[in-house]
Write a protein that holds these residues in place. Structure first.
Motif, PDB file in Angstrom:
ATOM      1  N   ALA A 157     -28.028  -1.318 -21.951  1.00 43.22           N
ATOM      2  CA  ALA A 157     -26.422  -1.991 -22.107  1.00 43.22           C
ATOM      3  C   ALA A 157     -26.339  -3.250 -22.934  1.00 43.22           C
ATOM      4  O   ALA A 157     -24.865  -4.078 -22.980  1.00 43.22           O
ATOM      5  N   GLN A 215     -24.489   5.996 -22.471  1.00 38.96           N
ATOM      6  CA  GLN A 215     -23.731   4.648 -22.285  1.00 38.96           C
ATOM      7  C   GLN A 215     -22.442   4.188 -21.026  1.00 38.96           C
ATOM      8  O   GLN A 215     -21.830   3.051 -20.491  1.00 38.96           O
ATOM      9  N   ASN A 226     -22.877   0.779 -19.020  1.00 36.33           N
ATOM     10  CA  ASN A 226     -21.587  -0.186 -19.245  1.00 36.33           C
ATOM     11  C   ASN A 226     -20.893  -0.112 -17.429  1.00 36.33           C
ATOM     12  O   ASN A 226     -19.960  -0.714 -17.536  1.00 36.33           O
ATOM     13  N   ALA A 276     -22.409  -3.651 -15.088  1.00 33.95           N
ATOM     14  CA  ALA A 276     -23.301  -3.221 -16.548  1.00 33.95           C
ATOM     15  C   ALA A 276     -24.966  -2.924 -15.132  1.00 33.95           C
ATOM     16  O   ALA A 276     -25.191  -3.764 -14.646  1.00 33.95           O
TER      17      ALA A 276
END
Length: 265
Positions: free
Chosen positions: A24, A58, A62, A81
């Protein structure tokens, strides 16, 4: 933000593998929080799988996990995150399968009708299983064990096979070498993997009854089960349900993106 490293290595089959690290933040993570051994689908490649997993992880790291699937936000939270780094080591299947794309691979060969019930499926699965067990053991001996094993489609069938063989006490999977959890994307148990060659494989219309009626809810390896239960296109909702119900400790994530690693962004 993300940190991604692509690298080509040599596998035990002398075929390239791809390793990516996703985080992150922008800082390098020489010691990731999670290390995953990842198995592609039929006709897939390590590069394609790693690309899909980069997008998937991802979105989670996040804090955007709640936008594309049900069940995941409740499992890990949503909105913030996560201070994690994930390493995905995507490896190649042992057999070529170039009918869909150049360089495609497979874990075992399907019969000409696509049912995957050829008698030698069992032998080809055994070959792949032994090689994966060796990879898990080598990682353990090197001091960098895998936390989980992940698969998509045919690779997920291999993941469930590994988990069930571990449950059955297969000596290739000692207690300290088998990963702590498994992850299944768009895949289900293959009953043909549990029939000997001399047995000729299960009837094509048997579904999973011959095996799923056994250890339902008894497999103790935790499983993250991700799939489109309505419109996967390859696996029926019943087959998904029968497979996930084998696991005593499971998290089910449903999405509506058909047969793929979903994008949750």
């Amino acid at each position: 933000r993300r940190t991604i490293f692509f690298g080509l290595l040599v596998t035990w089959w002398h075929i390239p593998m791809v390793t990516i690290s996703v985080a992150a933040d922008l800082a390098p993570h020489p010691h990731p929080n999670l290390r995953l051994l990842c198995l592609h689908g039929h006709g897939g490649t390590p590069e394609r799988l790693c690309g899909s997993l980069e997008v998937f992880f991802q979105s989670i790291l996040n804090g955007r996990a709640g936008t594309g699937a049900t069940g995941l936000a409740d499992a890990i939270g949503d909105g913030d995150a996560l201070p994690l780094a994930v390493e995905c080591r995507c490896v190649s299947g042992p057999l070529a399968e170039a009918s869909r794309r150049e360089g495609g691979r497979q874990w075992w060969r399907y019969d000409e009708d696509g049912y995957g019930d050829r008698p030698v499926d069992w032998a080809e699965m055994e070959l792949a299983t032994t090689k994966l067990a060796e990879q898990l053991e080598m990682a353990q001996e090197a001091g960098v064990p895998f936390d989980g094993v992940l698969g998509f489609s045919q690779g997920a069938e291999m993941v469930h096979t590994l988990a069930l063989l571990k449950h059955q006490g297969d000596p290739r999977f000692r207690l300290n070498t088998f990963p702590r959890f498994v992850v299944s994307f768009s895949g289900a148990i293959n009953p043909g993997h549990f029939e000997s060659v001399s047995g000729g494989g299960p009837p094509r219309d048997c579904g999973l009854e011959s095996y799923a009626s056994g250890p339902t809810g008894e497999v103790i390896v935790p499983c993250l089960f991700v799939g489109d239960f309505v419109s996967d296109g390859w696996y029926s909702s019943q087959r998904f349900s029968q497979t996930k119900n084998l696991y005593a400790d499971r998290i089910v994530v449903e999405h509506s993106q058909s047969h793929k690693v979903p994008s949750l962004c």
